[in-house]
Design an enzyme around this catalytic site. Structure first.
Site, PDB file in Angstrom:
ATOM      1  N   ARG A   1      -9.487   1.116   8.475  1.00  0.00           N
ATOM      2  CA  ARG A   1      -9.121  -0.277   8.735  1.00  0.00           C
ATOM      3  C   ARG A   1     -10.263  -1.017   9.420  1.00  0.00           C
ATOM      4  NH1 ARG A   1      -3.172   0.679   8.756  1.00  0.00           N
ATOM      5  NH2 ARG A   1      -2.097  -1.297   8.879  1.00  0.00           N
TER       6      ARG A   1
ATOM      7  N   LYS B  84       0.833  -1.215   0.000  1.00  0.00           N
ATOM      8  CA  LYS B  84       0.000   0.000   0.000  1.00  0.00           C
ATOM      9  C   LYS B  84       0.867   1.265   0.000  1.00  0.00           C
ATOM     10  CE  LYS B  84      -2.238  -0.907   3.894  1.00  0.00           C
ATOM     11  NZ  LYS B  84      -1.635  -2.182   4.298  1.00  0.00           N
TER      12      LYS B  84
ATOM     13  N   ARG C  23      11.082  -2.636  10.951  1.00  0.00           N
ATOM     14  CA  ARG C  23      10.046  -2.154  11.879  1.00  0.00           C
ATOM     15  C   ARG C  23       9.813  -3.188  12.976  1.00  0.00           C
ATOM     16  NH1 ARG C  23       4.840  -0.055   8.575  1.00  0.00           N
ATOM     17  NH2 ARG C  23       3.817  -1.269  10.200  1.00  0.00           N
TER      18      ARG C  23
ATOM     19  N   ARG D 253      -1.076  -9.441  13.060  1.00  0.00           N
ATOM     20  CA  ARG D 253      -1.591  -8.343  12.218  1.00  0.00           C
ATOM     21  C   ARG D 253      -2.414  -8.907  11.056  1.00  0.00           C
ATOM     22  NH1 ARG D 253       3.545  -5.049  10.737  1.00  0.00           N
ATOM     23  NH2 ARG D 253       2.078  -3.610   9.775  1.00  0.00           N
TER      24      ARG D 253
HETATM   25  P1  AMP Z   1       0.861   0.592   8.891  1.00  0.00           P
HETATM   26  O1  AMP Z   1       2.093   1.413   8.772  1.00  0.00           O
HETATM   27  O2  AMP Z   1      -0.270   1.102   8.029  1.00  0.00           O
HETATM   28  O3  AMP Z   1       1.115  -0.886   8.693  1.00  0.00           O
HETATM   29  O4  AMP Z   1       0.341   0.765  10.399  1.00  0.00           O
HETATM   30  C1  AMP Z   1       1.137   0.356  11.499  1.00  0.00           C
HETATM   31  C2  AMP Z   1       0.286   0.213  12.729  1.00  0.00           C
HETATM   32  O5  AMP Z   1      -0.343   1.482  13.042  1.00  0.00           O
HETATM   33  C3  AMP Z   1      -0.880  -0.758  12.617  1.00  0.00           C
HETATM   34  O6  AMP Z   1      -0.502  -2.096  12.864  1.00  0.00           O
HETATM   35  C4  AMP Z   1      -1.819  -0.229  13.696  1.00  0.00           C
HETATM   36  O7  AMP Z   1      -1.360  -0.568  14.985  1.00  0.00           O
HETATM   37  C5  AMP Z   1      -1.646   1.286  13.541  1.00  0.00           C
HETATM   38  N1  AMP Z   1      -2.608   1.851  12.568  1.00  0.00           N
HETATM   39  C6  AMP Z   1      -2.314   2.476  11.387  1.00  0.00           C
HETATM   40  N2  AMP Z   1      -3.420   2.868  10.755  1.00  0.00           N
HETATM   41  C7  AMP Z   1      -4.461   2.488  11.548  1.00  0.00           C
HETATM   42  C8  AMP Z   1      -5.875   2.578  11.437  1.00  0.00           C
HETATM   43  N3  AMP Z   1      -6.468   3.163  10.379  1.00  0.00           N
HETATM   44  N4  AMP Z   1      -6.629   2.066  12.442  1.00  0.00           N
HETATM   45  C9  AMP Z   1      -6.071   1.495  13.532  1.00  0.00           C
HETATM   46  N5  AMP Z   1      -4.737   1.349  13.689  1.00  0.00           N
HETATM   47  C10 AMP Z   1      -3.933   1.841  12.710  1.00  0.00           C
END
Ligand code: AMP
Length: 212
Positions: free
Chosen positions: A88, A13, A156, A167
């Site tokens: 999400r 993404k 990360r 996840r």
């Molecule tokens: P990402 O970088 O998009 O993979 O997001 C990393 C982490 O941030 C996720 O595993 C969640 O813990 C949190 N996170 C990011 N976006 C959201 C969202 N829209 N809703 C809830 N948690 C989020």
């Protein structure tokens, strides 16, 4: 254009939303990057989000909705934006609608769980600017160094294999139902993330009706 990208963690993404952002001249809004930078800066949002992110859980909807509403009210979003990683959950999607944020398209990037686990093992990110790389599929020009800002790349913490499994489970349970939600609204487009980054971008442009 107001778009959002759906997909499992590590589905690509971030990479594809940055390409779309350059193509359309609108900003990418990555809730993950906003949260990581809030953690880095030690803000109250960062403190509230950290324990969820470290465990691979979703940050509560109200925190996310406030962040996104505030960010989308900035002038650079006036002509459109690409949301990366939001919504999400169904309540987050409903909150966008309730706040009058109307999307033009929703793109789901499809990758099998097995491929996700392999992709996550090779993912490296820049802790400073959030750029994302893969040691084999999308390596930086200089090993371990961000092309954009020269910072040393890291793995990360939430990309550890056991956290990735959690996840993925949360993705299937809470995020995947959004596909049906947006399909009913006639907004969903799905693209297999197979082949090179450029091939997938072309397929995304085609599915969204964006000229090359
Ligand atoms: P990402 O970088 O998009 O993979 O997001 C990393 C982490 O941030 C996720 O595993 C969640 O813990 C949190 N996170 C990011 N976006 C959201 C969202 N829209 N809703 C809830 N948690 C989020």
């Amino acid at each position: 254009m107001k778009l959002t990208l759906l997909g499992a963690p590590g589905a690509g993404k971030g990479t594809q939303s940055d390409i779309l952002s350059r193509k359309l001249g609108v900003p990418t809004i990555s809730t993950g990057n906003i949260l990581r930078s809030a953690i880095h800066d030690g803000t109250s949002v960062g403190l509230a989000a950290k324990s969820y992110i470290d465990k691979g859980q979703l940050v509560p909807d109200n925190v996310i909705i406030d962040i996104v509403q505030e960010r989308l009210s900035q002038p650079d979003c006036a002509n459109g934006f690409i949301l990366d990683g939001m919504p999400r959950t169904i309540p987050q999607a409903e909150a966008l609608i309730a706040h009058g944020i109307v999307l033009d398209g929703v793109l789901s990037l499809e990758v099998s769980d097995e491929d996700i686990v392999e992709r996550m093992a090779g993912r490296r990110v820049c802790p400073r600017c959030g750029a994302s790389y893969h040691v084999r599929m999308n390596p930086p020009k200089q090993d371990g160094v961000c092309d954009a800002c020269g910072t040393a790349l890291i793995v990360r913490p939430d990309d550890a294999p056991e956290t990735v499994r959690d996840r993925l489970h949360i993705y299937h349970e809470q995020t995947e139902p959004l596909k049906g939600f947006y399909e009913k609204l006639g907004l969903l487009r799905s693209v297999e993330n197979a082949g090179s980054i450029e091939d997938v971008s072309r397929e995304i442009f085609r599915s969204l009706g964006i000229g090359e």
